[in-house]
Write a protein that holds these residues in place. Structure first.
Motif, mmCIF file in Angstrom:
data_model
loop_
_atom_site.group_PDB
_atom_site.id
_atom_site.type_symbol
_atom_site.label_atom_id
_atom_site.label_comp_id
_atom_site.label_asym_id
_atom_site.label_seq_id
_atom_site.Cartn_x
_atom_site.Cartn_y
_atom_site.Cartn_z
ATOM 1 N N HIS A 152 -5.736 2.090 -8.713
ATOM 2 C CA HIS A 152 -7.135 2.018 -9.117
ATOM 3 C C HIS A 152 -7.985 2.835 -8.148
ATOM 4 C CE1 HIS A 152 -6.506 -2.219 -11.116
ATOM 5 N NE2 HIS A 152 -5.821 -1.262 -11.713
ATOM 6 N N SER A 153 -9.002 3.499 -8.688
ATOM 7 C CA SER A 153 -9.900 4.228 -7.792
ATOM 8 C C SER A 153 -11.256 4.456 -8.449
ATOM 9 C CB SER A 153 -9.276 5.559 -7.359
ATOM 10 O OG SER A 153 -9.965 6.054 -6.233
ATOM 11 N N ASP A 154 -12.127 5.099 -7.687
ATOM 12 C CA ASP A 154 -13.479 5.416 -8.155
ATOM 13 C C ASP A 154 -13.444 6.819 -8.758
ATOM 14 O OD1 ASP A 154 -16.269 6.320 -8.123
ATOM 15 O OD2 ASP A 154 -16.663 4.525 -6.915
ATOM 16 N N ARG A 179 -4.248 9.796 1.273
ATOM 17 C CA ARG A 179 -5.002 8.571 1.588
ATOM 18 C C ARG A 179 -4.218 7.344 1.112
ATOM 19 N NH1 ARG A 179 -5.222 12.016 -2.177
ATOM 20 N NH2 ARG A 179 -7.346 12.754 -1.985
ATOM 21 N N THR A 180 -4.610 6.175 1.658
ATOM 22 C CA THR A 180 -3.948 4.909 1.334
ATOM 23 C C THR A 180 -4.561 4.302 0.078
ATOM 24 O OG1 THR A 180 -3.775 4.532 3.716
ATOM 25 C CG2 THR A 180 -3.366 2.638 2.290
ATOM 26 N N LEU A 181 -3.716 3.770 -0.804
ATOM 27 C CA LEU A 181 -4.199 3.001 -1.960
ATOM 28 C C LEU A 181 -3.338 1.755 -2.103
ATOM 29 C CD1 LEU A 181 -5.381 5.913 -2.778
ATOM 30 C CD2 LEU A 181 -5.318 5.029 -5.091
ATOM 31 N N VAL A 182 -3.911 0.731 -2.724
ATOM 32 C CA VAL A 182 -3.135 -0.471 -3.026
ATOM 33 C C VAL A 182 -2.259 -0.198 -4.247
ATOM 34 C CG1 VAL A 182 -3.280 -2.879 -3.778
ATOM 35 C CG2 VAL A 182 -4.858 -2.011 -2.037
ATOM 36 N N ARG A 206 -0.988 -1.280 -7.390
ATOM 37 C CA ARG A 206 -1.462 -2.302 -8.346
ATOM 38 C C ARG A 206 -0.422 -2.678 -9.381
ATOM 39 N NH1 ARG A 206 -6.610 -3.714 -6.206
ATOM 40 N NH2 ARG A 206 -7.293 -1.819 -5.169
ATOM 41 N N SER A 211 -14.530 9.852 -6.800
ATOM 42 C CA SER A 211 -13.892 10.176 -5.510
ATOM 43 C C SER A 211 -13.183 11.523 -5.553
ATOM 44 C CB SER A 211 -12.894 9.071 -5.133
ATOM 45 O OG SER A 211 -11.808 9.052 -6.048
ATOM 46 N N ALA A 212 -12.924 12.044 -4.361
ATOM 47 C CA ALA A 212 -12.275 13.356 -4.228
ATOM 48 C C ALA A 212 -10.891 13.351 -4.860
ATOM 49 C CB ALA A 212 -12.190 13.726 -2.744
ATOM 50 N N LYS A 213 -10.168 12.231 -4.735
ATOM 51 C CA LYS A 213 -8.801 12.203 -5.260
ATOM 52 C C LYS A 213 -8.793 12.323 -6.772
ATOM 53 C CE LYS A 213 -8.517 7.872 -3.691
ATOM 54 N NZ LYS A 213 -9.987 7.685 -3.710
ATOM 55 N N THR A 224 0.850 -1.194 0.000
ATOM 56 C CA THR A 224 0.000 0.000 0.000
ATOM 57 C C THR A 224 0.882 1.238 0.000
ATOM 58 O OG1 THR A 224 -0.179 -0.108 2.402
ATOM 59 C CG2 THR A 224 -1.983 -1.072 1.144
HETATM 60 C C1 LIG Z 1 -5.468 -0.612 3.189
HETATM 61 C C2 LIG Z 1 -6.285 0.325 2.326
HETATM 62 C C3 LIG Z 1 -6.269 0.183 0.969
HETATM 63 C C4 LIG Z 1 -7.013 1.039 0.156
HETATM 64 N N1 LIG Z 1 -6.938 0.906 -1.200
HETATM 65 C C5 LIG Z 1 -7.610 1.771 -1.983
HETATM 66 C C6 LIG Z 1 -7.475 1.706 -3.413
HETATM 67 O O1 LIG Z 1 -6.725 0.888 -3.982
HETATM 68 N N2 LIG Z 1 -8.163 2.622 -4.156
HETATM 69 C C7 LIG Z 1 -8.954 3.575 -3.575
HETATM 70 O O2 LIG Z 1 -9.554 4.365 -4.311
HETATM 71 N N3 LIG Z 1 -9.109 3.656 -2.236
HETATM 72 C C8 LIG Z 1 -8.449 2.788 -1.430
HETATM 73 N N4 LIG Z 1 -8.580 2.878 -0.068
HETATM 74 C C9 LIG Z 1 -9.492 3.905 0.506
HETATM 75 C C10 LIG Z 1 -8.809 5.273 0.493
HETATM 76 O O3 LIG Z 1 -7.776 5.320 1.452
HETATM 77 C C11 LIG Z 1 -9.782 6.435 0.718
HETATM 78 O O4 LIG Z 1 -10.377 6.326 1.988
HETATM 79 C C12 LIG Z 1 -10.896 6.499 -0.322
HETATM 80 O O5 LIG Z 1 -10.396 6.134 -1.601
HETATM 81 C C13 LIG Z 1 -11.478 7.914 -0.402
HETATM 82 O O6 LIG Z 1 -10.427 8.826 -0.667
HETATM 83 P P1 LIG Z 1 -10.674 10.301 -1.269
HETATM 84 O O7 LIG Z 1 -11.940 10.823 -0.662
HETATM 85 O O8 LIG Z 1 -9.456 11.068 -0.867
HETATM 86 O O9 LIG Z 1 -10.783 10.170 -2.756
HETATM 87 C C14 LIG Z 1 -7.828 2.043 0.751
HETATM 88 C C15 LIG Z 1 -7.814 2.181 2.146
HETATM 89 C C16 LIG Z 1 -7.076 1.347 2.920
HETATM 90 C C17 LIG Z 1 -7.114 1.543 4.415
#
Ligand SMILES: Cc1cc2nc3c(=O)[nH]c(=O)nc-3n(C[C@H](O)[C@H](O)[C@H](O)COP(=O)(O)O)c2cc1C
Length: 190
Positions: free
Chosen positions: A63-65, A46-49, A51, A68-70, A31
Protein backbone atom coordinates in the motif's frame (compact mmCIF):
# COMPACT_ATOMS: atom_id res chain seq x y z
CA UNK A 1 16.84 -25.74 5.73
CA UNK A 2 18.55 -29.09 5.58
CA UNK A 3 21.70 -29.22 3.40
CA UNK A 4 19.83 -31.81 1.31
CA UNK A 5 16.89 -29.50 0.60
CA UNK A 6 15.80 -29.45 -3.02
CA UNK A 7 15.14 -26.21 -4.93
CA UNK A 8 11.42 -26.95 -4.64
CA UNK A 9 11.75 -27.14 -0.86
CA UNK A 10 13.65 -23.84 -0.78
CA UNK A 11 10.89 -22.22 -2.86
CA UNK A 12 8.20 -23.64 -0.58
CA UNK A 13 10.09 -22.24 2.43
CA UNK A 14 10.41 -18.83 0.71
CA UNK A 15 6.64 -18.77 0.13
CA UNK A 16 6.01 -19.85 3.74
CA UNK A 17 8.22 -17.04 5.06
CA UNK A 18 6.44 -14.50 2.85
CA UNK A 19 3.03 -15.64 4.10
CA UNK A 20 4.27 -15.47 7.68
CA UNK A 21 5.62 -11.98 7.02
CA UNK A 22 2.12 -10.81 6.19
CA UNK A 23 0.54 -12.39 9.25
CA UNK A 24 3.25 -11.86 11.88
CA UNK A 25 4.26 -8.28 12.67
CA UNK A 26 7.38 -9.57 14.47
CA UNK A 27 8.58 -11.52 11.44
CA UNK A 28 11.65 -10.12 9.66
CA UNK A 29 9.63 -10.37 6.45
CA UNK A 30 6.87 -8.06 7.76
CA UNK A 31 8.66 -5.23 5.97
CA UNK A 32 10.33 -5.30 2.58
CA UNK A 33 12.65 -3.03 0.66
CA UNK A 34 11.05 -1.95 -2.61
CA UNK A 35 13.48 -0.79 -5.30
CA UNK A 36 12.28 1.08 -8.37
CA UNK A 37 13.78 2.92 -11.32
CA UNK A 38 13.61 6.68 -10.79
CA UNK A 39 12.73 9.20 -13.52
CA UNK A 40 16.44 9.80 -14.21
CA UNK A 41 17.12 6.04 -14.46
CA UNK A 42 18.78 5.90 -11.04
CA UNK A 43 17.69 3.24 -8.51
CA UNK A 44 15.51 4.24 -5.54
CA UNK A 45 14.71 2.07 -2.50
CA UNK A 46 12.51 2.32 0.57
CA UNK A 47 10.82 0.19 3.26
CA UNK A 48 7.17 -0.87 2.94
CA UNK A 49 4.94 -3.12 5.01
CA UNK A 50 4.22 -6.47 3.35
CA UNK A 51 0.40 -6.39 3.23
CA UNK A 52 -0.32 -9.56 1.34
CA UNK A 53 1.12 -12.51 -0.56
CA UNK A 54 -0.78 -14.87 -2.82
CA UNK A 55 1.38 -17.94 -3.59
CA UNK A 56 -0.80 -19.22 -6.45
CA UNK A 57 -0.25 -16.07 -8.50
CA UNK A 58 3.06 -15.03 -6.89
CA UNK A 59 1.54 -11.67 -6.11
CA UNK A 60 2.85 -9.30 -3.43
CA UNK A 61 0.46 -6.66 -2.08
CA UNK A 62 1.75 -3.26 -0.89
CA UNK A 63 0.00 0.00 0.00
CA UNK A 64 1.20 3.52 -0.69
CA UNK A 65 0.27 7.12 -1.41
CA UNK A 66 -0.40 7.74 -5.10
CA UNK A 67 1.35 11.14 -4.80
CA UNK A 68 4.62 9.50 -3.70
CA UNK A 69 7.80 9.23 -5.74
CA UNK A 70 7.61 5.43 -5.83
CA UNK A 71 4.15 5.46 -7.43
CA UNK A 72 5.27 8.05 -9.99
CA UNK A 73 8.30 5.87 -10.74
CA UNK A 74 6.21 2.70 -11.12
CA UNK A 75 3.76 4.47 -13.44
CA UNK A 76 6.65 5.25 -15.76
CA UNK A 77 8.39 1.89 -15.33
CA UNK A 78 6.56 -0.92 -13.50
CA UNK A 79 9.71 -3.02 -13.05
CA UNK A 80 10.72 -3.38 -9.44
CA UNK A 81 12.72 -5.48 -7.01
CA UNK A 82 11.61 -6.49 -3.54
CA UNK A 83 14.36 -7.39 -1.11
CA UNK A 84 13.93 -9.21 2.21
CA UNK A 85 16.39 -10.55 4.77
CA UNK A 86 15.54 -12.72 7.74
CA UNK A 87 18.60 -12.41 9.98
CA UNK A 88 17.73 -15.23 12.44
CA UNK A 89 17.02 -17.61 9.55
CA UNK A 90 19.96 -16.18 7.52
CA UNK A 91 17.77 -16.13 4.41
CA UNK A 92 17.74 -13.38 1.80
CA UNK A 93 15.12 -13.20 -0.95
CA UNK A 94 15.28 -11.01 -4.02
CA UNK A 95 12.04 -10.85 -5.97
CA UNK A 96 11.74 -9.20 -9.37
CA UNK A 97 8.49 -8.33 -11.05
CA UNK A 98 6.16 -5.66 -12.31
CA UNK A 99 3.81 -3.58 -10.23
CA UNK A 100 0.20 -2.89 -11.20
CA UNK A 101 -1.33 0.22 -9.62
CA UNK A 102 -4.91 0.22 -8.37
CA UNK A 103 -6.40 3.49 -7.16
CA UNK A 104 -10.11 3.61 -7.76
CA UNK A 105 -11.22 0.10 -8.67
CA UNK A 106 -12.83 -2.66 -6.61
CA UNK A 107 -9.44 -4.07 -5.56
CA UNK A 108 -8.35 -0.70 -4.15
CA UNK A 109 -11.74 -0.28 -2.46
CA UNK A 110 -11.39 -3.71 -0.80
CA UNK A 111 -7.85 -2.95 0.41
CA UNK A 112 -9.01 0.39 1.81
CA UNK A 113 -12.01 -1.23 3.50
CA UNK A 114 -9.71 -3.77 5.17
CA UNK A 115 -7.36 -1.06 6.50
CA UNK A 116 -7.62 0.27 10.02
CA UNK A 117 -8.35 3.95 10.69
CA UNK A 118 -4.81 4.55 11.97
CA UNK A 119 -3.41 3.30 8.66
CA UNK A 120 -5.97 5.28 6.62
CA UNK A 121 -5.11 8.59 8.32
CA UNK A 122 -1.59 8.53 6.92
CA UNK A 123 -2.96 9.12 3.41
CA UNK A 124 -4.67 12.37 4.42
CA UNK A 125 -1.34 14.13 4.93
CA UNK A 126 -0.96 17.54 3.27
CA UNK A 127 0.86 18.64 1.22
CA UNK A 128 1.92 15.62 -0.83
CA UNK A 129 4.60 13.24 0.50
CA UNK A 130 8.09 14.39 -0.44
CA UNK A 131 7.19 18.11 -0.54
CA UNK A 132 9.78 20.34 1.14
CA UNK A 133 8.19 22.13 4.12
CA UNK A 134 9.40 24.55 6.79
CA UNK A 135 8.49 22.15 9.62
CA UNK A 136 7.17 18.55 9.90
CA UNK A 137 3.36 18.55 9.41
CA UNK A 138 1.07 17.49 12.25
CA UNK A 139 -0.21 13.92 11.99
CA UNK A 140 -3.50 13.81 10.04
CA UNK A 141 -6.55 12.64 12.02
CA UNK A 142 -9.01 12.15 9.15
CA UNK A 143 -9.64 8.46 8.32
CA UNK A 144 -11.71 9.28 5.21
CA UNK A 145 -10.01 12.02 3.16
CA UNK A 146 -6.95 9.93 2.35
CA UNK A 147 -8.95 7.52 0.18
CA UNK A 148 -8.34 9.89 -2.74
CA UNK A 149 -4.59 9.17 -2.54
CA UNK A 150 -4.59 5.57 -1.39
CA UNK A 151 -2.94 3.21 -3.88
CA UNK A 152 -2.78 -0.56 -3.90
CA UNK A 153 0.35 -1.99 -5.55
CA UNK A 154 0.22 -5.57 -6.80
CA UNK A 155 3.61 -6.95 -7.77
CA UNK A 156 3.55 -10.10 -9.88
CA UNK A 157 6.83 -11.85 -9.20
CA UNK A 158 8.55 -13.42 -12.22
CA UNK A 159 11.95 -14.10 -10.66
CA UNK A 160 12.94 -15.10 -7.14
CA UNK A 161 16.42 -15.59 -5.84
CA UNK A 162 17.00 -17.50 -2.62
CA UNK A 163 20.22 -17.20 -0.59
CA UNK A 164 20.74 -19.09 2.62
CA UNK A 165 23.91 -18.62 4.64
CA UNK A 166 25.16 -21.75 6.40
CA UNK A 167 28.46 -22.97 7.83
CA UNK A 168 28.05 -26.13 5.77
CA UNK A 169 28.02 -23.98 2.62
CA UNK A 170 25.92 -21.09 1.40
CA UNK A 171 23.13 -22.07 -0.96
CA UNK A 172 21.71 -19.90 -3.68
CA UNK A 173 18.92 -20.76 -6.08
CA UNK A 174 17.10 -18.89 -8.80
CA UNK A 175 13.49 -19.42 -9.85
CA UNK A 176 11.97 -17.91 -12.97
CA UNK A 177 8.40 -18.03 -14.22
CA UNK A 178 6.89 -17.32 -17.59
CA UNK A 179 3.17 -16.71 -17.28
CA UNK A 180 1.48 -19.49 -15.34
CA UNK A 181 4.10 -22.16 -16.14
CA UNK A 182 5.85 -23.92 -13.27
CA UNK A 183 9.07 -22.30 -12.08
CA UNK A 184 12.34 -23.00 -13.83
CA UNK A 185 14.80 -23.59 -11.01
CA UNK A 186 18.58 -23.69 -10.88
CA UNK A 187 21.26 -23.59 -8.22
CA UNK A 188 23.73 -20.71 -8.49
CA UNK A 189 27.18 -20.29 -7.03
CA UNK A 190 26.53 -18.18 -3.91
C1 LIG B 1 8.96 0.36 8.98
C2 LIG B 1 8.47 1.21 7.83
C3 LIG B 1 7.34 0.86 7.16
C4 LIG B 1 6.87 1.63 6.10
N1 LIG B 1 5.76 1.22 5.42
C5 LIG B 1 5.34 1.93 4.35
C6 LIG B 1 4.23 1.47 3.57
O1 LIG B 1 3.63 0.41 3.81
N2 LIG B 1 3.86 2.22 2.48
C7 LIG B 1 4.53 3.37 2.14
O2 LIG B 1 4.14 4.00 1.16
N3 LIG B 1 5.57 3.83 2.87
C8 LIG B 1 6.00 3.14 3.95
N4 LIG B 1 7.07 3.58 4.67
C9 LIG B 1 7.73 4.86 4.28
C10 LIG B 1 8.65 4.63 3.08
O3 LIG B 1 9.79 3.90 3.47
C11 LIG B 1 9.07 5.93 2.39
O4 LIG B 1 9.81 6.73 3.28
C12 LIG B 1 7.90 6.76 1.88
O5 LIG B 1 6.88 5.90 1.38
C13 LIG B 1 8.35 7.70 0.76
O6 LIG B 1 8.96 6.94 -0.26
P1 LIG B 1 9.15 7.48 -1.77
O7 LIG B 1 9.45 8.94 -1.68
O8 LIG B 1 10.28 6.66 -2.31
O9 LIG B 1 7.87 7.21 -2.50
C14 LIG B 1 7.56 2.81 5.72
C15 LIG B 1 8.74 3.15 6.41
C16 LIG B 1 9.18 2.38 7.44
C17 LIG B 1 10.45 2.81 8.14
Amino acid sequence: MSPDATPAECLAEAFRLLSRGVADRRSAFHTVTLATVGPDGAPEARTLVLRGFEPATRTIRLHSDSRSAKVTALEADPRCVIHLYDAPAKIQLRLSGRAALHRSDALADAAWAASRDAARMVYAVQPAPGTAVAAPPVAPQDPVAGRAWFALLLVRVDRLEWLELAASGHRRARFAWTGDSPAEASWLVP
